[in-house]
Design an enzyme around this catalytic site. Structure first.
Site, short mmCIF file in Angstrom:
data_model
loop_
_atom_site.label_atom_id
_atom_site.label_comp_id
_atom_site.label_asym_id
_atom_site.label_seq_id
_atom_site.Cartn_x
_atom_site.Cartn_y
_atom_site.Cartn_z
N ASN A 128 -49.05 -28.25 -19.94
CA ASN A 128 -47.62 -27.94 -19.79
C ASN A 128 -47.30 -27.98 -18.29
OD1 ASN A 128 -45.10 -26.82 -19.68
ND2 ASN A 128 -45.59 -25.04 -20.97
N ARG A 175 -46.49 -31.21 -23.14
CA ARG A 175 -45.13 -30.78 -23.38
C ARG A 175 -44.20 -31.74 -22.64
NH1 ARG A 175 -42.03 -25.53 -21.03
NH2 ARG A 175 -40.16 -25.79 -22.27
N HIS A 198 -36.65 -25.49 -26.25
CA HIS A 198 -37.60 -24.52 -26.82
C HIS A 198 -37.95 -24.86 -28.27
CE1 HIS A 198 -35.79 -21.23 -23.99
NE2 HIS A 198 -36.90 -21.71 -23.46
N ARG A 216 -29.96 -18.06 -15.17
CA ARG A 216 -29.01 -19.10 -15.62
C ARG A 216 -27.80 -18.48 -16.28
NH1 ARG A 216 -33.29 -22.58 -18.98
NH2 ARG A 216 -34.99 -21.66 -17.83
N GLU A 255 -46.44 -21.64 -27.83
CA GLU A 255 -46.07 -23.06 -27.73
C GLU A 255 -47.32 -23.93 -27.55
OE1 GLU A 255 -43.21 -21.55 -24.85
OE2 GLU A 255 -41.88 -23.17 -25.45
#
Ligand code: ADP
Length: 391
Positions: free
Chosen positions: A7, A88, A177, A235, A378
């Site tokens: 990742n 990823r 996601h 964010r 993940e």
């Protein structure tokens, strides 16, 4: 079969080596602050953690240190033991509705999607090219953050803007996601033992919420980029787009500066003025800091607005799942969210909710909808998809 999961982020690269199909983690390693003066890496092996501060010039250096350490630490004796590498990849556009074995065409596509996810896709590509260079005989698989969301109808992914922007420039909701939301759906389906209508809340420094009907994504909160949806650590999430031009005119800031402010100086950090980390927001609330309280109220309200909208879209879900850093660890945030959903007959069991990072039912017996904590994974999902594709 040993599967390596990579990742790669803009200044980090994370590795996990799995023994599949046992799903055993043989080693995990994080390389952080790559390209900065205070870079370091940490390894976790047999329950032990090794941390080293070292100059990491770029992702290439990090990858070769990791591969050398695999041999030094005797995790493997030969690189041929690794049979597949799963990467990823953040943006796969509508072309990739599933994971794929990487070939030259896939690399070209990932490269051409860079303008849609500049930091993420270029970092992901670095991980891919380093793997191919250093381990040329091993198959590589791309697992896209966007794939799981490709089942949405046009009435969820088309924005109410000139249609030409969608047709010519691919401006649409992609959702992110996806690997986590898919993992959460599969886990709760396995736990309950049947197909379900589920709202998955991935609440971390980046957060998104997804409505899933029997494994098919109906709607998701993030949009064209991971900046959209609910308010996050730094964010802004969804805001009135006129704010951009207004602030540019009044401050003289460039579009890049304002975009940076919305990505890195908004959310928890922007409102509280203290931190983008929810733990520090909770500490601030405990000390009576009003702006920390406001930051958390806004976050909770945004989560509730998506959950209640998705409740209607799904015509009453069976389960609401909480996951990721905040969703797994913050009993306070979970309680505040569920308390705001009382009018939908969704209730919390305070005692059950007093846990961290473990699979746990947290709704009370009189709740109409089940609420669960499911820790996300993940990396495991990437390893599973890679194993499936190459075996
Ligand atoms: P990402 O993977 O997007 O970087 P994470 O899923 O790791 O993010 O989530 C990071 C967030 O989780 C941070 O806001 C952090 O404060 C929060 N978090 C982690 N542990 C806890 C905790 N024990 N209590 C409250 N929040 C926590």
């Amino acid at each position: 079969m040993k599967i390596l999961c990579i990742n790669a982020g803009s200044s980090t690269i994370k590795f996990q080596l799995f023994e599949m199909p046992k799903e055993e983690v043989l080693v995990s390693a994080n390389f952080e602050k790559i390209g900065e003066s205070n870079s370091f890496y940490s390894f976790k092996i047999n329950g032990e953690k090794i941390k080293k501060e070292i100059e990491l010039e770029n992702h290439k250096v990090a990858t070769s240190i990791f591969l050398n350490e695999l041999i030094n630490l005797k995790v493997i004796s030969n690189y041929d033991e690794i049979e597949g590498i799963g990467h990823r990849v953040v943006q796969g556009r509508s072309k990739y509705s599933g994971s794929v074995i990487i070939n030259e065409d896939v690399i070209k596509d990932v490269e051409s999607y860079i303008p849609l996810a500049p930091l993420q896709n270029s970092a992901n590509l670095m991980g891919i090219s380093e793997s191919i260079k250093l381990l040329p005989n091993i198959k590589n698989v791309a697992v896209f953050d966007t794939s799981f969301h490709q089942t949405m109808d046009a009435n969820q992914y088309v924005y109410p803007i000139p249609y030409e922007w969608f047709e010519k420039y691919n401006v649409r909701r992609y959702g992110f996601h996806g690997t986590s939301h898919k993992y959460l759906y599969n886990s709760i389906k396995e736990l309950i033992g049947k197909d379900l209508k589920v709202i998955t809340c991935h609440l971390g420094s980046g957060s998104s919420i997804t409505a899933i009907d029997k494994g098919k994504v109906i709607a998701t909160s993030m949009g064209f980029t991971p900046l959209g949806g609910i308010a996050m650590g730094t964010r802004c999430g969804d805001i009135d787009p006129s704010i951009l031009s207004y602030i540019m005119k009044n401050t003289g800031k460039s579009i890049e500066e304002v975009t940076n402010d919305l990505n890195k100086k908004s959310g928890f950090l922007g409102i509280s003025g203290i931190s983008g980390d929810s733990r520090e927001i909770e500490d601030g609330i405990a000390l009576g800091n009003d702006r920390c309280r406001l930051a958390q109220d806004i976050f909770v309200n945004r989560v509730v607005s998506f959950v209640s909208y998705y409740y209607v879209l799904l015509d009453k879900p069976d389960v609401i799942v909480f996951s990721a850093g905040i969703g797994e660890n913050s009993s306070m945030v979970r309680e505040e969210i569920i308390n705001k959903l009382n009018c939908l007959n969704i209730y919390i069991d305070k005692e059950q909710n007093n846990v961290r990072s473990k699979i746990q039912k947290i709704s009370s017996e009189n709740s109409d909808i089940l609420c669960y904590i499911i820790p996300t994974n993940e990396e495991l999902m990437i390893a599973r998809e890679t194993y499936e594709l190459i075996s």
